[in-house]
Design an enzyme around this catalytic site. Structure first.
Site, PDB file in Angstrom:
ATOM      1  N   ASN A   8       0.879  -1.168   0.000  1.00 49.09           N
ATOM      2  CA  ASN A   8       0.000   0.000   0.000  1.00 49.09           C
ATOM      3  C   ASN A   8       0.921   1.225   0.000  1.00 49.09           C
ATOM      4  OD1 ASN A   8      -1.869   1.987   0.471  1.00 49.09           O
ATOM      5  ND2 ASN A   8      -2.630   1.161   2.403  1.00 49.09           N
ATOM      6  N   ARG A  92      -2.647  -2.106  -3.367  1.00 47.70           N
ATOM      7  CA  ARG A  92      -3.825  -1.273  -3.206  1.00 47.70           C
ATOM      8  C   ARG A  92      -3.710  -0.135  -4.220  1.00 47.70           C
ATOM      9  NH1 ARG A  92      -5.941   1.208   2.320  1.00 47.70           N
ATOM     10  NH2 ARG A  92      -7.985   1.779   1.539  1.00 47.70           N
ATOM     11  N   HIS A 180     -12.924   3.329  -0.091  1.00 47.43           N
ATOM     12  CA  HIS A 180     -12.871   2.363   1.030  1.00 47.43           C
ATOM     13  C   HIS A 180     -13.523   1.029   0.654  1.00 47.43           C
ATOM     14  CE1 HIS A 180     -12.662   6.110   3.800  1.00 47.43           C
ATOM     15  NE2 HIS A 180     -11.459   5.565   3.719  1.00 47.43           N
ATOM     16  N   LEU A 208     -14.889   4.455   9.930  1.00 45.54           N
ATOM     17  CA  LEU A 208     -14.492   5.708  10.585  1.00 45.54           C
ATOM     18  C   LEU A 208     -13.021   5.641  10.971  1.00 45.54           C
ATOM     19  CD1 LEU A 208     -17.628   5.966  12.962  1.00 45.54           C
ATOM     20  CD2 LEU A 208     -17.391   6.832  10.611  1.00 45.54           C
ATOM     21  N   SER A 210      -8.993   7.806   9.799  1.00 51.76           N
ATOM     22  CA  SER A 210      -8.533   9.155   9.425  1.00 51.76           C
ATOM     23  C   SER A 210      -9.311   9.621   8.207  1.00 51.76           C
ATOM     24  CB  SER A 210      -7.056   9.153   9.071  1.00 51.76           C
ATOM     25  OG  SER A 210      -6.334   8.571  10.078  1.00 51.76           O
ATOM     26  N   ARG A 240      -9.901  16.353   6.155  1.00 48.14           N
ATOM     27  CA  ARG A 240     -10.751  16.692   4.990  1.00 48.14           C
ATOM     28  C   ARG A 240     -12.144  17.069   5.487  1.00 48.14           C
ATOM     29  NH1 ARG A 240      -9.870  11.020   2.196  1.00 48.14           N
ATOM     30  NH2 ARG A 240      -8.316  10.583   3.763  1.00 48.14           N
ATOM     31  N   ASP A 282      -6.648  14.004  15.403  1.00 47.81           N
ATOM     32  CA  ASP A 282      -6.681  12.680  16.026  1.00 47.81           C
ATOM     33  C   ASP A 282      -7.850  12.597  17.005  1.00 47.81           C
ATOM     34  OD1 ASP A 282      -6.176  10.479  17.834  1.00 47.81           O
ATOM     35  OD2 ASP A 282      -4.177  10.403  16.943  1.00 47.81           O
ATOM     36  N   GLY A 327     -10.268   2.690  12.509  1.00 43.69           N
ATOM     37  CA  GLY A 327      -9.664   3.157  13.775  1.00 43.69           C
ATOM     38  C   GLY A 327     -10.642   3.699  14.806  1.00 43.69           C
ATOM     39  N   ILE A 328     -11.485   4.646  14.420  1.00 49.55           N
ATOM     40  CA  ILE A 328     -12.426   5.237  15.380  1.00 49.55           C
ATOM     41  C   ILE A 328     -13.576   4.262  15.645  1.00 49.55           C
ATOM     42  CG2 ILE A 328     -14.004   7.167  15.786  1.00 49.55           C
ATOM     43  CD1 ILE A 328     -12.177   8.858  13.904  1.00 49.55           C
ATOM     44  N   GLU A 378      -8.159  -4.621   5.197  1.00 47.43           N
ATOM     45  CA  GLU A 378      -8.053  -4.402   3.745  1.00 47.43           C
ATOM     46  C   GLU A 378      -6.900  -5.201   3.153  1.00 47.43           C
ATOM     47  OE1 GLU A 378      -8.192  -0.584   5.367  1.00 47.43           O
ATOM     48  OE2 GLU A 378      -9.246   0.276   3.656  1.00 47.43           O
TER      49      GLU A 378
HETATM   50  P1  ADP Z   1      -6.364   5.368   8.416  1.00 45.37           P
HETATM   51  O1  ADP Z   1      -6.165   3.892   8.144  1.00 45.37           O
HETATM   52  O2  ADP Z   1      -7.400   6.028   7.570  1.00 45.37           O
HETATM   53  O3  ADP Z   1      -5.096   6.137   8.556  1.00 45.37           O
HETATM   54  P2  ADP Z   1      -7.308   4.423  10.982  1.00 45.37           P
HETATM   55  O4  ADP Z   1      -8.381   3.485  10.563  1.00 45.37           O
HETATM   56  O5  ADP Z   1      -6.056   3.866  11.531  1.00 45.37           O
HETATM   57  O6  ADP Z   1      -7.007   5.490   9.848  1.00 45.37           O
HETATM   58  O7  ADP Z   1      -7.960   5.405  12.082  1.00 45.37           O
HETATM   59  C1  ADP Z   1      -7.248   6.463  12.632  1.00 45.37           C
HETATM   60  C2  ADP Z   1      -8.170   7.202  13.569  1.00 45.37           C
HETATM   61  O8  ADP Z   1      -8.595   6.292  14.610  1.00 45.37           O
HETATM   62  C3  ADP Z   1      -7.517   8.378  14.285  1.00 45.37           C
HETATM   63  O9  ADP Z   1      -8.389   9.490  14.281  1.00 45.37           O
HETATM   64  C4  ADP Z   1      -7.362   7.885  15.705  1.00 45.37           C
HETATM   65  O10 ADP Z   1      -7.446   8.914  16.631  1.00 45.37           O
HETATM   66  C5  ADP Z   1      -8.560   6.978  15.834  1.00 45.37           C
HETATM   67  N1  ADP Z   1      -8.419   6.071  16.969  1.00 45.37           N
HETATM   68  C6  ADP Z   1      -7.571   5.041  17.122  1.00 45.37           C
HETATM   69  N2  ADP Z   1      -7.726   4.507  18.360  1.00 45.37           N
HETATM   70  C7  ADP Z   1      -8.696   5.224  18.987  1.00 45.37           C
HETATM   71  C8  ADP Z   1      -9.300   5.166  20.274  1.00 45.37           C
HETATM   72  N3  ADP Z   1      -8.945   4.264  21.176  1.00 45.37           N
HETATM   73  N4  ADP Z   1     -10.266   6.068  20.560  1.00 45.37           N
HETATM   74  C9  ADP Z   1     -10.629   6.996  19.652  1.00 45.37           C
HETATM   75  N5  ADP Z   1     -10.102   7.102  18.425  1.00 45.37           N
HETATM   76  C10 ADP Z   1      -9.138   6.220  18.090  1.00 45.37           C
END
Ligand code: ADP
Length: 404
Positions: A8, A92, A180, A208, A210, A240, A282, A327-328, A378
Site C-alpha cells: 500500500n 492497493r 474504502h 471511521l 482518518s 478533509r 486525532d 480506527g475510530i 483491507e
Molecule cells: P487510516 O487507516 O485512515 O489512517 P485508521 O483506521 O487507523 O485510519 O484510524 C485512525 C483514527 O482512529 C484516528 O483518528 C485515531 O485517533 C482513531 N483512533 C484510534 N484509536 C482510537 C481510540 N482508542 N479512541 C478513539 N479514536 C481512536
C-alpha cells in the site's frame, strides 16, 4: 513457504504485509511493516506474527529518495534478512475509474489504463502505480495484482453514480465512485460469516478512520456511498471537510485568491476535525480535550454520521444492521455510544457493557437494529484477491520469478 506480498504505497510511505499461503488457500499474516519518511527521514519498521519487532532502522535520504527506492530496500530486506521471496504482489490502487469493477492481473496495458486515472486521484494514484511500474520493469514475470478502492461500488445504479451536471463530464469520468471499497468488501464478507441472514438484508457500514465514509449494502452489495468523485466528500475526516457546498470553493478562489493547488492542499490537509477543532486531527486527542472547539468537532463528526445514516437508510428503504469499522469505529466507545444514541429513532439501543468490551455485537437485546463492530482488514482482502487471481493464472509463471 509460499507467500504473498501486499503493498500500500503512498506519497511518503510504503506499508506492506507478508501472508503465507497455507493449506486450502488459507492465508496467514506473517509480517507487517512500513517504510516511512521517504525522501525525508526514511525508516523501516516491521513486526512478526506476534507483534515481535523484526526491524526498526533509519536509512540515509539518498538511499530511499522515492517509492521505487523504498520498494527495493524493503524487497532486499525481505529476501536477504528475512529469507522471504513472495510469489506474487497485491497492490492497493485507489482508483480503478469506470472500467475496473474487480481486481486485475497487471500488465503494461493495465498500467497504461490506470495512468489515465491519475487526474482523478492525483494525490494517491501516482504513488500507487510507482511500485507497480518498477516491479514490472525489474521482474516482468512476477505476478502483480491491482485491487481498487473504487471497484466494490461499481454496482451502483445510475442515480447513485451521476452528478447533476452535463453528461459530457460523466463520460469523461466525473462520477460518484465511492472509496474504502476493500474495507466494505471485507466487512460484508465477515458479516455474511457471523450473521448470514442479516448480511442478506439492508446494512449500513461506517468506516471511521482518518479517512471516513459510509456505505449502504443490500445483500452484501454496495448500493450507495457517502464518498463521490474523490475521497473528499461525505463525512468530515481527520483533515478533509467532507460534504461542502461547492460555493465555498468558489469563495476560496474568488475572494481569498487561492490557486487550484492551494485549494487542494487546504481541502486535503487543513480541514475536517483538524480545521474545525484547531486542536488535532486525532480523535483520541479530541475526545480527551476540554477545549470547546474540540468538543464541537466531535459533536459535528457524530452529527454528520447520523445525518448520513438517515440518507443511507432512505436509499436502502430500511435497516437490518449497522456496523462500525476502522480506527475510530473499532476503538472509540464514546463515538459509538453517541452515534447509537442519535440513531435511537431507528430503534437502535446499545449494550454499554458490550460496547466498553468492544464486543462484536454491541446493541442492546431490545434493539430493533443489531449493531456490530467488525475490525476491517483491507490487506487480507488484497492478499485473498491476489491469491484468487494467481490460482486462475498459470502458476508455473507465478513460480518462475520471485520478488527481490
Ligand atoms: P487510516 O487507516 O485512515 O489512517 P485508521 O483506521 O487507523 O485510519 O484510524 C485512525 C483514527 O482512529 C484516528 O483518528 C485515531 O485517533 C482513531 N483512533 C484510534 N484509536 C482510537 C481510540 N482508542 N479512541 C478513539 N479514536 C481512536
Amino acid at each position: 513457504m509460499d507467500t504473498i506480498f501486499v503493498v500500500n504505497a503512498g506519497s511518503s510511505s510504503v506499508k506492506f504485509q507478508i501472508f503465507s499461503i497455507e493449506g486450502e488457500g488459507r492465508l496467514r499474516r506473517q509480517i507487517k511493516g512500513q517504510m516511512d519518511g521517504i525522501g525525508r527521514r526514511p525508516r523501516l519498521r516491521a513486526s512478526g506474527v506476534e507483534g515481535e519487532p523484526l526491524a526498526d532502522r533509519a536509512y540515509p535520504i539518498e538511499s530511499v529518495s522515492d517509492v521505487p527506492a523504498a520498494m527495493s530496500v524493503v524487497g532486499g530486506w525481505l529476501r536477504n534478512e528475512i529469507r522471504v521471496s513472495p510469489i506474487a504482489v497485491g497492490h492497493r490502487v485507489v482508483h480503478g475509474g469506470p472500467d475496473f469493477s474487480e481486481p486485475v492481473l497487471i500488465d503494461h496495458g493495465v498500467v497504461a489504463r490506470l495512468e489515465r486515472f491519475v487526474a482523478l486521484a492525483p494525490l494517491h494514484q501516482p504513488h500507487n502505480l510507482a511500485p507497480i511500474r518498477s516491479l514490472l520493469a525489474n521482474f516482468p514475470k512476477l505476478p502483480q495484482v491491482a485491487c481498487f478502492d473504487t471497484a466494490f461500488h461499481r454496482t451502483h445504479d445510475a442515480v447513485s453514480d451521476y452528478y447533476a451536471i452535463p453528461y459530457q463530464l460523466y463520460a469523461e469520468g466525473v462520477r460518484r465512485y465511492g472509496f474504502h471499497g476493500l474495507s466494505y468488501e471485507y466487512v460484508a464478507k465477515t458479516l455474511a460469516h457471523i450473521a448470514p441472514e442479516i448480511a442478506k438484508g439492508l446494512v449500513i457500514v461506517a468506516h471511521l478512520g482518518s479517512g471516513a465514509s459510509m456505505c449502504a449494502l443490500k445483500g452484501g452489495r454496495s448500493v450507495e456511498s457517502t464518498m463521490g468523485f474523490t475521497a473528499l466528500d461525505g463525512l468530515p475526516m481527520g483533515t478533509r471537510p467532507g460534504q461542502l457546498d461547492p460555493g465555498v470553493v468558489l469563495y476560496l478562489i474568488s475572494e481569498l485568491k487561492m490557486s487550484a493547488s492551494d485549494v487542494q492542499k487546504f481541502l486535503y490537509g487543513d480541514c475536517g476535525l483538524k480545521g474545525l477543532s484547531g486542536v488535532s486531527n486525532d480523535m483520541r486527542e479530541l475526545e480527551a480535550s476540554e477545549d470547546k472547539r474540540a468538543k464541537l468537532a466531535v459533536e459535528y463528526f457524530v452529527h454528520r454520521i447520523c445525518l448520513n445514516a438517515g440518507m443511507l437508510a432512505a436509499a436502502l428503504q430500511g435497516l437490518d444492521a449497522f456496523v462500525f469499522t476502522a480506527g475510530i469505529g473499532e476503538n472509540s466507545t464514546g463515538i459509538r455510544a453517541r452515534v447509537a444514541d442519535q440513531l435511537g429513532w431507528l430503534g437502535v439501543t446499545l449494550d454499554p457493557t458490550a460496547n466498553s468490551r468492544h464486543a462484536r455485537l454491541i446493541s442492546g437485546s431490545d434493539s430493533l437494529v443489531p449493531v456490530y463492530v467488525i475490525p476491517t482488514d483491507e490487506e487480507l482482502m488484497i492478499a485473498q484477491h491476489t491469491l484468487a487471481l494467481l490460482m486462475g493464472a498459470p502458476t508455473s509463471s507465478a513460480r518462475q520469478e520471485r520478488v527481490p
